[in-house]
Design a protein around this motif. Structure first.
Motif, PDB file in Angstrom:
ATOM      1  N   PHE A 122       0.819  -1.196   0.000  1.00 29.85           N
ATOM      2  CA  PHE A 122       0.000   0.000   0.000  1.00 29.85           C
ATOM      3  C   PHE A 122       0.863   1.260   0.000  1.00 29.85           C
ATOM      4  N   GLN A 123       1.929   1.207   0.776  1.00 29.39           N
ATOM      5  CA  GLN A 123       2.804   2.381   0.841  1.00 29.39           C
ATOM      6  C   GLN A 123       3.415   2.690  -0.517  1.00 29.39           C
ATOM      7  N   ILE A 124       3.728   1.622  -1.270  1.00 27.96           N
ATOM      8  CA  ILE A 124       4.310   1.836  -2.599  1.00 27.96           C
ATOM      9  C   ILE A 124       3.288   2.529  -3.502  1.00 27.96           C
ATOM     10  N   VAL A 125       2.049   1.986  -3.485  1.00 21.76           N
ATOM     11  CA  VAL A 125       0.994   2.583  -4.310  1.00 21.76           C
ATOM     12  C   VAL A 125       0.797   4.051  -3.926  1.00 21.76           C
ATOM     13  N   PHE A 126       0.722   4.254  -2.635  1.00 17.77           N
ATOM     14  CA  PHE A 126       0.525   5.599  -2.119  1.00 17.77           C
ATOM     15  C   PHE A 126       1.660   6.530  -2.551  1.00 17.77           C
ATOM     16  N   SER A 127       2.896   6.022  -2.471  1.00 16.08           N
ATOM     17  CA  SER A 127       4.040   6.863  -2.841  1.00 16.08           C
ATOM     18  C   SER A 127       3.997   7.214  -4.327  1.00 16.08           C
ATOM     19  N   VAL A 128       3.568   6.231  -5.144  1.00 13.03           N
ATOM     20  CA  VAL A 128       3.520   6.495  -6.585  1.00 13.03           C
ATOM     21  C   VAL A 128       2.506   7.599  -6.884  1.00 13.03           C
ATOM     22  N   ILE A 129       1.321   7.485  -6.275  1.00  9.39           N
ATOM     23  CA  ILE A 129       0.303   8.525  -6.507  1.00  9.39           C
ATOM     24  C   ILE A 129       0.830   9.881  -6.030  1.00  9.39           C
ATOM     25  N   LEU A 130       1.439   9.857  -4.868  1.00  9.89           N
ATOM     26  CA  LEU A 130       1.957  11.105  -4.304  1.00  9.89           C
ATOM     27  C   LEU A 130       3.007  11.705  -5.234  1.00  9.89           C
ATOM     28  N   LEU A 131       3.872  10.836  -5.744  1.00  9.91           N
ATOM     29  CA  LEU A 131       4.949  11.292  -6.620  1.00  9.91           C
ATOM     30  C   LEU A 131       4.380  11.914  -7.892  1.00  9.91           C
ATOM     31  N   VAL A 132       3.401  11.201  -8.497  1.00 12.36           N
ATOM     32  CA  VAL A 132       2.779  11.719  -9.714  1.00 12.36           C
ATOM     33  C   VAL A 132       2.149  13.083  -9.414  1.00 12.36           C
ATOM     34  N   GLY A 133       1.456  13.161  -8.278  1.00  9.15           N
ATOM     35  CA  GLY A 133       0.819  14.418  -7.888  1.00  9.15           C
ATOM     36  C   GLY A 133       1.841  15.527  -7.750  1.00  9.15           C
ATOM     37  N   ILE A 134       2.938  15.220  -7.064  1.00  7.91           N
ATOM     38  CA  ILE A 134       3.966  16.245  -6.847  1.00  7.91           C
ATOM     39  C   ILE A 134       4.565  16.683  -8.186  1.00  7.91           C
ATOM     40  N   LEU A 135       4.809  15.690  -9.072  1.00  9.48           N
ATOM     41  CA  LEU A 135       5.345  16.028 -10.394  1.00  9.48           C
ATOM     42  C   LEU A 135       4.411  16.976 -11.141  1.00  9.48           C
ATOM     43  N   PHE A 136       3.139  16.627 -11.132  1.00 10.81           N
ATOM     44  CA  PHE A 136       2.128  17.469 -11.764  1.00 10.81           C
ATOM     45  C   PHE A 136       2.198  18.895 -11.216  1.00 10.81           C
ATOM     46  N   VAL A 137       2.213  18.962  -9.893  1.00 11.89           N
ATOM     47  CA  VAL A 137       2.196  20.277  -9.249  1.00 11.89           C
ATOM     48  C   VAL A 137       3.434  21.069  -9.638  1.00 11.89           C
ATOM     49  N   ILE A 138       4.593  20.414  -9.561  1.00  8.05           N
ATOM     50  CA  ILE A 138       5.836  21.128  -9.867  1.00  8.05           C
ATOM     51  C   ILE A 138       5.816  21.616 -11.313  1.00  8.05           C
ATOM     52  N   LEU A 139       5.439  20.687 -12.211  1.00  8.56           N
ATOM     53  CA  LEU A 139       5.426  21.017 -13.626  1.00  8.56           C
ATOM     54  C   LEU A 139       4.498  22.192 -13.906  1.00  8.56           C
ATOM     55  N   SER A 140       3.270  22.100 -13.382  1.00  5.31           N
ATOM     56  CA  SER A 140       2.313  23.170 -13.671  1.00  5.31           C
ATOM     57  C   SER A 140       2.752  24.459 -13.013  1.00  5.31           C
ATOM     58  N   PHE A 141       3.353  24.301 -11.838  1.00  2.38           N
ATOM     59  CA  PHE A 141       3.807  25.487 -11.140  1.00  2.38           C
ATOM     60  C   PHE A 141       4.881  26.206 -11.963  1.00  2.38           C
ATOM     61  N   VAL A 142       5.796  25.411 -12.518  1.00  7.83           N
ATOM     62  CA  VAL A 142       6.850  25.993 -13.355  1.00  7.83           C
ATOM     63  C   VAL A 142       6.216  26.690 -14.562  1.00  7.83           C
ATOM     64  N   ILE A 143       5.223  26.019 -15.181  1.00  7.55           N
ATOM     65  CA  ILE A 143       4.574  26.627 -16.346  1.00  7.55           C
ATOM     66  C   ILE A 143       3.912  27.948 -15.953  1.00  7.55           C
ATOM     67  N   ILE A 144       3.247  27.949 -14.804  1.00  9.19           N
ATOM     68  CA  ILE A 144       2.587  29.182 -14.366  1.00  9.19           C
ATOM     69  C   ILE A 144       3.621  30.293 -14.184  1.00  9.19           C
ATOM     70  N   ILE A 145       4.709  29.956 -13.504  1.00 10.52           N
ATOM     71  CA  ILE A 145       5.739  30.973 -13.241  1.00 10.52           C
ATOM     72  C   ILE A 145       6.346  31.476 -14.545  1.00 10.52           C
ATOM     73  N   VAL A 146       6.649  30.536 -15.447  1.00 10.91           N
ATOM     74  CA  VAL A 146       7.230  30.930 -16.732  1.00 10.91           C
ATOM     75  C   VAL A 146       6.269  31.849 -17.477  1.00 10.91           C
ATOM     76  N   ASN A 147       4.981  31.535 -17.399  1.00 16.55           N
ATOM     77  CA  ASN A 147       3.993  32.372 -18.063  1.00 16.55           C
ATOM     78  C   ASN A 147       3.939  33.776 -17.484  1.00 16.55           C
ATOM     79  N   PHE A 148       4.053  33.835 -16.171  1.00 21.49           N
ATOM     80  CA  PHE A 148       4.061  35.159 -15.557  1.00 21.49           C
ATOM     81  C   PHE A 148       5.298  35.932 -15.987  1.00 21.49           C
TER      82      PHE A 148
END
Lengths: 165, 402
Positions: free
Chosen positions: B276-302
């Motif tokens: 379960f921890q592995i599954v949880f970590s994978v989801i968390l990782l994907v989420g964090i990647l998404f957030v970082i990526l979109s955050f970078v895009i937002i900042i670059v856009n600004f």
């Protein structure tokens, strides 16, 4: 020359001092303060925001100090005969109208000096007369000085110094 | 509309920011959901919140195989399931074992009878050092001439009694709190010399979730073994260990190598938990990647916006605006974007989470699945961090443009 005094150009030799301080050393915030309260300018190239209306172009400046209320602005516009075009976008009005907007924008703030860079180049004699009398009136109100550059010799104001170059 | 906003923002396409905002929203949702999922599962697994207890204490014994069954049959003794001194020393040497305690067991015959419980049965007693009890009952000691023997039973036994024995015989249920009020009699005697016998009153002073046994104070076991016992060996057959929670895999390997066994269910759960921890970590990782990526895009856009508004910014500065005023304007917009996506992510999260909870309760997994405070704090923290990063980025790119 006016660009130098207004701090927008620094490619000159020699020294310009303001209150005994070299203006080359002024910070961006110091310039902002000077431009809000001590210097006002009518640029030769007018420098209006094309997408804003005439009134908005004036307000974006007067909002900085809020010392000139809307009624005063409207009265000035009436005097310069541009009341009708105040709501039009600046890209849609004539150069002469734009020039008068730029003049009112310069007057809608406190200043010790007003710098006019060929301010009447697009105006007919009658408008020049109205504009110069308005400028003079506002200068007197503030006990402010006036520096103007022009291509031809003129008698719009009673100058106490003329530099001919 | 604010004039500054109009000058800077009008006529500029904002769809990149919207797309990036959507990405941020999805990412934040995944992060929140995986965190909450983790907390939910933990609360389903360990409803009392004593999760540490679940793994920190394990009871180990030797595996019963046909070999030691034969051996004990031939030798007539249970020696092969006892831990020798060397084996205990070896256990103590393992670095994943913080400490261990030996079970002492009764070497005499014990009969428990109770009219309150409606039965009479032969039982056994064990004892362990006090520090391994999750809660030491008051007066947990025994001296000769004491009026009664305090007894601690496994909560499983109480459940068995209530749900099986009492239910079959139509006897009233017994709750934890009334246990000590029930009268219990204990008879002990030596199996080879029936004249050596004695009876006592006893009180069940509590239940233990941790120890599946019938426990009495060590003082009583020692005294009774000496006076009524007839077995000479003193080696323990069960050992309770306090272990390092992080080293479950090593422990499992060690137990297998040594042919020992432990409370199996708990180790199985630990398997499940790891998956379960592995599954949880994978989801968390994907989420964090998404957030970082979109955050970078937002900042670059600004930043792009700052660059594209270069002329306007220059003129605003010429009119007497300070960089601070402009930064503030950009930040207000950034906050609007981030607030919107954060609120959306939270709304979506609340919705999905409540569906998840009702799914779990339909499956019979009822637990306290309240929204965690941690999640809210995390969301707010995230928001503040985003804001600070963007403020810095705008500040830097604005500085560049004068």
């Amino acid at each position: 020359m006016l660009h130098i005094l207004y701090g927008t150009r620094s490619d000159y030799r020699g020294e310009v001092e303001f209150d005994k301080n070299s203006i080359k050393l002024f910070s961006i915030n110091k310039w902002a303060e000077l431009r809000r309260n001590h210097f006002s300018i009518v640029f030769q190239e007018l420098k209006l925001f094309p997408t804003l209306s005439g009134l908005e172009n004036i307000l974006i400046k007067s909002h900085l100090t809020r010392t000139t209320d809307l009624n005063t602005i409207l009265r000035m516009a009436e005097k310069l005969k541009i009341s009708e075009i105040l709501e039009k976008k600046c890209e849609k009005i004539s150069l002469g109208e734009q020039q008068r907007i730029a003049i009112i924008r310069a007057l809608a703030q406190p200043f010790d000096w007003i710098l006019l860079d060929e301010p009447f180049s697009n105006l007919d004699p009658e408008n020049i007369k109205n504009a110069s009398s308005l400028i003079l009136q506002e200068c007197k109100k503030r006990n402010a000085g006036l520096i103007i550059t022009a291509l031809k010799e003129d008698e719009y104001f009673s100058y106490n110094l003329k530099l001919i170059m | 509309m604010n004039l500054l906003t109009k000058v800077i923002w009008e006529g500029k396409s904002r769809w990149q920011i919207l797309v990036a905002g959507a990405g941020y929203c999805v990412g934040l949702f995944l992060v929140l959901f995986s965190l909450q999922l983790y907390l939910d599962i933990e609360s389903v697994l360990y409803p009392d919140g004593n999760e540490s207890d679940f793994y920190e204490y394990l009871i180990i014994s030797k595996k019963i195989s046909s070999f030691n069954t034969v051996e004990s049959y031939l030798l007539g003794r249970g020696n092969s399931v006892l831990f020798s001194k060397e084996e205990i020393e070896d256990l103590e040497k393992q670095n994943f074992i913080k400490s261990l305690g030996e079970f002492k067991s009764s070497k005499f015959i014990t009969i428990l009878s109770s009219s309150d419980f409606g039965f009479k049965s032969e039982i056994f007693f064990e004892s362990i050092p006090e520090k391994y009890l999750e809660q030491v009952p008051q007066n947990w000691s025994w001296k000769e001439r004491d009026k009664y023997i305090p007894i601690l039973i496994s909560s499983e036994y109480l459940n068995l009694y209530n749900f099986v024995y009492a239910a079959i015989h139509g006897l009233p249920f017994v709750s934890k709190s009334v246990l000590p009020l029930k009268s219990v009699k204990i008879d002990i005697y030596n199996s080879e010399d029936l004249t050596k016998r004695k009876n006592f009153k006893a009180k069940i002073v509590g239940v233990s979730d941790r120890i599946p046994s019938i426990l009495v104070p060590e003082g009583f076991i020692d005294w009774a073994n000496e006076n009524y016992g007839n077995v000479t060996y003193t080696s323990p057959s069960r050992i309770i260990i306090e272990m390092d929670r992080a080293s479950k895999p090593e422990l499992e390997k060690f137990l297998n190598d040594q042919n020992y066994m432990a409370n199996k269910e708990r180790l199985k759960l630990s398997h499940f938990e790891r998956v379960f921890q592995i599954v949880f970590s994978v989801i968390l990782l994907v989420g964090i990647l998404f957030v970082i990526l979109s955050f970078v895009i937002i900042i670059v856009n600004f930043q792009l916006l700052v660059a594209r508004s270069n002329e306007e910014i220059e003129l605003l500065i010429k009119l007497g605006y300070t960089p601070k005023m402009l930064t503030r304007n950009f930040n207000i917009h950034f906050i609007k974007v981030i607030s919107l996506v954060t609120i959306l992510a939270f709304t979506f999260f609340f919705f999905v989470h409540s569906m998840f909870v009702s799914f779990l309760s339909n499956k019979g997994l009822d637990s306290d699945l309240s929204l965690s405070f941690v999640i809210v704090v995390f969301g707010i923290g995230f928001f503040i961090l985003s804001f600070l990063l963007n403020w810095l980025s705008i500040h830097i790119s604005l500085k560049k443009s004068f």
